[in-house]
Design a protein around this motif. Sequence first.
Motif, PDB file in Angstrom:
ATOM      1  N   HIS A  39       0.634  -1.467  -0.169  1.00  0.00           N
ATOM      2  CA  HIS A  39      -0.528   0.080  -0.141  1.00  0.00           C
ATOM      3  C   HIS A  39       0.540   1.562   0.041  1.00  0.00           C
ATOM      4  O   HIS A  39       1.547   1.304   1.048  1.00  0.00           O
ATOM      5  N   PRO A  40       0.375   2.328  -0.934  1.00  0.00           N
ATOM      6  CA  PRO A  40       1.576   2.914  -1.097  1.00  0.00           C
ATOM      7  C   PRO A  40       2.201   4.338   0.483  1.00  0.00           C
ATOM      8  O   PRO A  40       3.121   4.475   0.271  1.00  0.00           O
ATOM      9  N   GLU A  41       0.642   4.036   1.072  1.00  0.00           N
ATOM     10  CA  GLU A  41       0.886   4.922   2.261  1.00  0.00           C
ATOM     11  C   GLU A  41       1.723   4.671   3.124  1.00  0.00           C
ATOM     12  O   GLU A  41       1.689   4.603   4.148  1.00  0.00           O
ATOM     13  N   PHE A  42       1.308   2.705   3.043  1.00  0.00           N
ATOM     14  CA  PHE A  42       0.770   2.695   4.997  1.00  0.00           C
ATOM     15  C   PHE A  42       2.688   2.126   4.044  1.00  0.00           C
ATOM     16  O   PHE A  42       2.781   0.638   5.641  1.00  0.00           O
ATOM     17  N   LYS A  43       3.009   1.124   3.007  1.00  0.00           N
ATOM     18  CA  LYS A  43       4.207   0.285   3.504  1.00  0.00           C
ATOM     19  C   LYS A  43       5.538   1.091   4.116  1.00  0.00           C
ATOM     20  O   LYS A  43       6.328   0.398   4.445  1.00  0.00           O
ATOM     21  N   HIS A  44       5.957   2.120   4.568  1.00  0.00           N
ATOM     22  CA  HIS A  44       6.702   2.602   5.365  1.00  0.00           C
ATOM     23  C   HIS A  44       6.601   2.212   6.644  1.00  0.00           C
ATOM     24  O   HIS A  44       6.946   3.173   7.690  1.00  0.00           O
ATOM     25  N   ARG A  45       5.171   2.193   7.173  1.00  0.00           N
ATOM     26  CA  ARG A  45       5.115   1.621   9.052  1.00  0.00           C
ATOM     27  C   ARG A  45       4.396   0.463   8.956  1.00  0.00           C
ATOM     28  O   ARG A  45       4.255  -0.861   8.301  1.00  0.00           O
ATOM     29  N   VAL A  46       4.742   0.551  10.267  1.00  0.00           N
ATOM     30  CA  VAL A  46       4.014  -1.249  10.073  1.00  0.00           C
ATOM     31  C   VAL A  46       2.716  -0.910  11.579  1.00  0.00           C
ATOM     32  O   VAL A  46       3.433  -0.202  12.748  1.00  0.00           O
ATOM     33  N   ALA A  47       1.807  -1.571  11.951  1.00  0.00           N
ATOM     34  CA  ALA A  47       1.059  -1.921  13.205  1.00  0.00           C
ATOM     35  C   ALA A  47       1.471  -2.971  13.749  1.00  0.00           C
ATOM     36  O   ALA A  47       1.661  -3.341  13.887  1.00  0.00           O
ATOM     37  N   ILE A  48       2.202  -2.335  15.321  1.00  0.00           N
ATOM     38  CA  ILE A  48       2.821  -3.873  15.769  1.00  0.00           C
ATOM     39  C   ILE A  48       1.132  -3.905  17.124  1.00  0.00           C
ATOM     40  O   ILE A  48       0.580  -2.413  17.736  1.00  0.00           O
ATOM     41  N   ALA A  49       1.301  -5.139  17.399  1.00  0.00           N
ATOM     42  CA  ALA A  49      -0.007  -5.527  18.270  1.00  0.00           C
ATOM     43  C   ALA A  49      -0.011  -5.396  20.384  1.00  0.00           C
ATOM     44  O   ALA A  49       1.660  -4.905  20.313  1.00  0.00           O
TER      45      ALA A  49
END
Length: 138
Positions: free
Chosen positions: A90-100
């Motif tokens: 995803h172009p907007e989210f590929k540089h971020r990771v959501a941690i549980a």
Amino acid sequence: MTQTTQFKGRCMCGAVSFEGESPKEPVRTCHCKQCRRWASGPVDAYSVPVDTLNFTAGEDKVKYFVSSEYARRGFCADCGSNLFWHGDRHPEFKHRVAIAVGALERPTGLVAGNHIFCESKGDYYEIEGNRPKFAHED
């Protein structure tokens, strides 16, 4: 000046552990169908830049399930703990990771933020309190 927070976390069995320092952002609670299936309920997640997530053990133990056309979910191959959501395509989210957030060690120093994908919430609970609520993404 942007406030940062240090984070440290691990899976249930300890095979995977990680740490980092990232800009401090509120935890988002996701009520989408995929998150509810993944965790048997809403998922609280802390989003960090991918390059701030440093594995201290078991990076090779993280297995990914491609859960949609643009995202994957990471879990421990040994104990099955849910760890990460990564919009890697995803172009907007590929540089971020959501941690549980449940994988993070206490104290986290984080605060609760928005509820997202509220229109998809389960029919067995209500979203209470005055935190902002969004039908989809905020």
